[in-house]
Design an enzyme around this catalytic site. Sequence first.
Site, PDB file in Angstrom:
ATOM      1  N   GLY A 102       0.824  -1.218   0.000  1.00 19.72           N
ATOM      2  CA  GLY A 102       0.000   0.000   0.000  1.00 19.72           C
ATOM      3  C   GLY A 102       0.850   1.257   0.000  1.00 19.72           C
ATOM      4  O   GLY A 102       0.474   2.284  -0.564  1.00 19.72           O
ATOM      5  N   HIS A 124       9.138  -0.683   9.077  1.00 20.86           N
ATOM      6  CA  HIS A 124       9.781  -1.766   8.336  1.00 20.86           C
ATOM      7  C   HIS A 124      10.738  -1.096   7.337  1.00 20.86           C
ATOM      8  O   HIS A 124      10.444  -0.038   6.802  1.00 20.86           O
ATOM      9  CB  HIS A 124       8.718  -2.565   7.583  1.00 20.86           C
ATOM     10  CG  HIS A 124       9.134  -3.930   7.127  1.00 20.86           C
ATOM     11  ND1 HIS A 124      10.227  -4.603   7.633  1.00 20.86           N
ATOM     12  CD2 HIS A 124       8.568  -4.761   6.207  1.00 20.86           C
ATOM     13  CE1 HIS A 124      10.309  -5.783   7.047  1.00 20.86           C
ATOM     14  NE2 HIS A 124       9.327  -5.924   6.164  1.00 20.86           N
ATOM     15  N   GLY A 153       1.272  -5.800  16.000  1.00 16.09           N
ATOM     16  CA  GLY A 153       0.704  -4.586  16.589  1.00 16.09           C
ATOM     17  C   GLY A 153      -0.356  -4.916  17.628  1.00 16.09           C
ATOM     18  O   GLY A 153      -0.536  -4.181  18.600  1.00 16.09           O
ATOM     19  N   ASP A 208      13.881  -9.290   9.243  1.00 20.47           N
ATOM     20  CA  ASP A 208      12.430  -9.453   9.463  1.00 20.47           C
ATOM     21  C   ASP A 208      11.805 -10.377   8.424  1.00 20.47           C
ATOM     22  O   ASP A 208      11.011 -11.261   8.742  1.00 20.47           O
ATOM     23  CB  ASP A 208      11.761  -8.078   9.416  1.00 20.47           C
ATOM     24  CG  ASP A 208      10.329  -8.135   9.915  1.00 20.47           C
ATOM     25  OD1 ASP A 208       9.423  -8.268   9.078  1.00 20.47           O
ATOM     26  OD2 ASP A 208      10.120  -8.112  11.134  1.00 20.47           O
ATOM     27  N   GLU A 212      10.047 -13.943   9.613  1.00 21.41           N
ATOM     28  CA  GLU A 212       8.621 -14.266   9.414  1.00 21.41           C
ATOM     29  C   GLU A 212       8.440 -15.426   8.448  1.00 21.41           C
ATOM     30  O   GLU A 212       7.455 -16.157   8.536  1.00 21.41           O
ATOM     31  CB  GLU A 212       7.853 -13.027   8.951  1.00 21.41           C
ATOM     32  CG  GLU A 212       8.282 -12.461   7.635  1.00 21.41           C
ATOM     33  CD  GLU A 212       7.837 -11.002   7.439  1.00 21.41           C
ATOM     34  OE1 GLU A 212       7.583 -10.292   8.415  1.00 21.41           O
ATOM     35  OE2 GLU A 212       7.740 -10.580   6.269  1.00 21.41           O
TER      36      GLU A 212
HETATM   37  N1  LIG Z   1       1.481  -6.411  11.255  1.00 23.67           N
HETATM   38  C1  LIG Z   1       2.369  -6.161  12.199  1.00 23.67           C
HETATM   39  O1  LIG Z   1       2.143  -6.356  13.377  1.00 23.67           O
HETATM   40  C2  LIG Z   1       3.694  -5.563  11.825  1.00 23.67           C
HETATM   41  C3  LIG Z   1       3.791  -4.722  10.726  1.00 23.67           C
HETATM   42  N2  LIG Z   1       4.959  -4.072  10.511  1.00 23.67           N
HETATM   43  C4  LIG Z   1       5.056  -3.096   9.410  1.00 23.67           C
HETATM   44  O2  LIG Z   1       4.154  -2.032   9.694  1.00 23.67           O
HETATM   45  C5  LIG Z   1       3.598  -1.536   8.477  1.00 23.67           C
HETATM   46  C6  LIG Z   1       2.075  -1.664   8.536  1.00 23.67           C
HETATM   47  O3  LIG Z   1       1.819  -3.025   8.635  1.00 23.67           O
HETATM   48  P1  LIG Z   1       0.344  -3.573   8.926  1.00 23.67           P
HETATM   49  O4  LIG Z   1      -0.284  -2.755  10.019  1.00 23.67           O
HETATM   50  O5  LIG Z   1       0.447  -5.043   9.105  1.00 23.67           O
HETATM   51  O6  LIG Z   1      -0.378  -3.225   7.551  1.00 23.67           O
HETATM   52  P2  LIG Z   1      -1.750  -3.816   6.981  1.00 23.67           P
HETATM   53  O7  LIG Z   1      -1.444  -4.891   5.999  1.00 23.67           O
HETATM   54  O8  LIG Z   1      -2.636  -4.134   8.132  1.00 23.67           O
HETATM   55  O9  LIG Z   1      -2.281  -2.549   6.193  1.00 23.67           O
HETATM   56  C7  LIG Z   1      -2.429  -1.332   6.908  1.00 23.67           C
HETATM   57  C8  LIG Z   1      -3.471  -0.536   6.208  1.00 23.67           C
HETATM   58  O10 LIG Z   1      -3.041  -0.256   4.875  1.00 23.67           O
HETATM   59  C9  LIG Z   1      -4.209  -0.277   4.047  1.00 23.67           C
HETATM   60  N3  LIG Z   1      -3.832  -0.499   2.651  1.00 23.67           N
HETATM   61  C10 LIG Z   1      -3.321  -1.624   2.120  1.00 23.67           C
HETATM   62  N4  LIG Z   1      -3.117  -1.455   0.805  1.00 23.67           N
HETATM   63  C11 LIG Z   1      -3.501  -0.180   0.528  1.00 23.67           C
HETATM   64  C12 LIG Z   1      -3.535   0.610  -0.653  1.00 23.67           C
HETATM   65  N5  LIG Z   1      -3.123   0.088  -1.817  1.00 23.67           N
HETATM   66  N6  LIG Z   1      -3.997   1.857  -0.582  1.00 23.67           N
HETATM   67  C13 LIG Z   1      -4.407   2.379   0.602  1.00 23.67           C
HETATM   68  N7  LIG Z   1      -4.403   1.693   1.770  1.00 23.67           N
HETATM   69  C14 LIG Z   1      -3.951   0.430   1.710  1.00 23.67           C
HETATM   70  C15 LIG Z   1      -5.017  -1.431   4.616  1.00 23.67           C
HETATM   71  O11 LIG Z   1      -6.369  -1.250   4.278  1.00 23.67           O
HETATM   72  C16 LIG Z   1      -4.778  -1.303   6.087  1.00 23.67           C
HETATM   73  O12 LIG Z   1      -5.780  -0.514   6.677  1.00 23.67           O
HETATM   74  C17 LIG Z   1       4.243  -2.357   7.354  1.00 23.67           C
HETATM   75  O13 LIG Z   1       5.396  -1.702   6.903  1.00 23.67           O
HETATM   76  C18 LIG Z   1       4.632  -3.641   8.077  1.00 23.67           C
HETATM   77  O14 LIG Z   1       5.682  -4.326   7.439  1.00 23.67           O
HETATM   78  C19 LIG Z   1       6.031  -4.179  11.371  1.00 23.67           C
HETATM   79  C20 LIG Z   1       5.950  -5.013  12.459  1.00 23.67           C
HETATM   80  C21 LIG Z   1       4.821  -5.826  12.691  1.00 23.67           C
HETATM   81  C1  LIG Z   2       4.677  -9.284  13.463  1.00 26.15           C
HETATM   82  C2  LIG Z   2       5.937  -9.083  12.758  1.00 26.15           C
HETATM   83  O1  LIG Z   2       6.957  -8.706  13.331  1.00 26.15           O
HETATM   84  C3  LIG Z   2       6.053  -9.493  11.370  1.00 26.15           C
HETATM   85  C4  LIG Z   2       5.846 -10.992  11.370  1.00 26.15           C
HETATM   86  O2  LIG Z   2       7.343  -9.166  10.907  1.00 26.15           O
HETATM   87  C5  LIG Z   2       5.051  -8.842  10.445  1.00 26.15           C
HETATM   88  O3  LIG Z   2       3.859  -8.822  10.792  1.00 26.15           O
HETATM   89  O4  LIG Z   2       5.484  -8.377   9.369  1.00 26.15           O
HETATM   90 MG   LIG Z   3       8.621  -8.514  12.319  1.00 22.08          MG
HETATM   91 MG   LIG Z   4       7.451  -8.339   9.003  1.00 18.11          MG
END
Ligand SMILES: NC(=O)C1=CN([C@@H]2O[C@H](COP(=O)(O)OP(=O)(O)OC[C@H]3O[C@@H](n4cnc5c(N)ncnc54)[C@H](O)[C@@H]3O)[C@@H](O)[C@H]2O)C=CC1
Ligand SMILES: CC(=O)[C@](C)(O)C(=O)O
Ligand SMILES: [Mg+2]
Ligand SMILES: [Mg+2]
Length: 348
Positions: A102, A124, A153, A208, A212
């Site tokens: 996104g 990230h 998160g 990372d 994963e």
């Molecule tokens: N999921 C997690 O717990 C972790 C995520 N991260 C990083 O944090 C960042 C956010 O990750 P998440 O919260 O998992 O993201 P997610 O996959 O939950 O997406 C976050 C938001 O982005 C929106 N989105 C997706 N594609 C889109 C597009 N083309 N246009 C507009 N909005 C769009 C989605 O609707 C969602 O609301 C990423 O860089 C991820 O790698 C880092 C550590 C852990």
């Molecule tokens: C939760 C976390 O740290 C991950 C697996 O790297 C991710 O959600 O991208």
């Molecule tokens: Mg991670």
């Molecule tokens: Mg990750």
Amino acid sequence: MAKINFGGTVEDVVTREEFPMEKAREVLKSETIAIIGYGVQGPGQALNLRDNGFNVIIGQRKNSKTWDKAVADGWVPGQTLFEIEEAAEKGTIIQFLLSDAGQITLWPTIQKYLSPGKALYFSHGFGITFNEQTGIIPPKDVDVILVAPKGSGTSLRRLFLAGKGLNSSFAIYQDATGRAKDRVVALGIGVGSGYLFETDFKKEVYSDLTGERGTLMGAIQGIFAAQYEILRKNGHSPSEAFNETVEELTQSLMPLVAENGMDWMYANCSTTAQRGALDWWKKFKEATLPVFDELYNSVKDGKESQRSIDSNSQSDYRVKLEAELKELRESEMWQAGAAVRQLRPENK
Ligand SMILES: NC(=O)C1=CN([C@@H]2O[C@H](COP(=O)(O)OP(=O)(O)OC[C@H]3O[C@@H](n4cnc5c(N)ncnc54)[C@H](O)[C@@H]3O)[C@@H](O)[C@H]2O)C=CC1
Ligand SMILES: CC(=O)[C@](C)(O)C(=O)O
Ligand SMILES: [Mg+2]
Ligand SMILES: [Mg+2]
């Protein structure tokens, strides 16, 4: 910074003692933190920052499920919840927490609001490190920083509410203002991190993506499935196979590892189990080392990032992911697991 010896290597880390919340609030007192993306990391970080007294706003697409989720979480349209562009304009620190795919789509929009002195924040290193694939190249006159919680998160928020914290890495890609270090560490403390360790954008994303696909999510499902299949092929019931493969690990043994390390968990098992585990773990390491080597090279070569971008940029990416998660959920092993979970005393 505190100097901590990690198995013979001394690292400088930031703990809450060195950088208390009051200091973090002082550093960021004039900042407006705009969180773009309210999926998994967005809510965890935003709610923790809000509870810690920081000035936070959310940027989301109106008439979306995540807009409604933000409203349900107490963000107020027109006060702390805005459309993406308005939030990016108001934010002095823009937390780019859309999905990695996104971020590519929204980069041309966000880029417009990166005026000199602002900070662009990631969780990230993906977008910056693979910028030949993502096109994310920030202007030189903004800070570019990263705080990557080492966990979901969802857990970041739950642990915060429980008075605990997830560890996070932090990195500085650009320090245009001379304040990038203070900003990034203050944000790391503000989002509820346990301790903070320094990395760089490339090392964060390489480790990372490996983790994963490896021990944290991919490899663990693989070894669960393999052991379960062998047990079932040899006539063991689903109850016996699932308990021996997953339930005992999550309910009994992994909490012991988390509490005091692997040797302590072993020491709290039978001497029969200890002998066997000490005999066999190296065989499993030898069998999997080539696979981890292949995995890391696939990450380093940009194959994994390209695969992720190609898949998660498709309009039906969520439908496809859900279909594969459904296949996992409906496998015999995880169906057996659902029944086992229901039978836990606390769920009766
Ligand atoms: N999921 C997690 O717990 C972790 C995520 N991260 C990083 O944090 C960042 C956010 O990750 P998440 O919260 O998992 O993201 P997610 O996959 O939950 O997406 C976050 C938001 O982005 C929106 N989105 C997706 N594609 C889109 C597009 N083309 N246009 C507009 N909005 C769009 C989605 O609707 C969602 O609301 C990423 O860089 C991820 O790698 C880092 C550590 C852990
Ligand atoms: C939760 C976390 O740290 C991950 C697996 O790297 C991710 O959600 O991208
Ligand atoms: Mg991670
Ligand atoms: Mg990750």
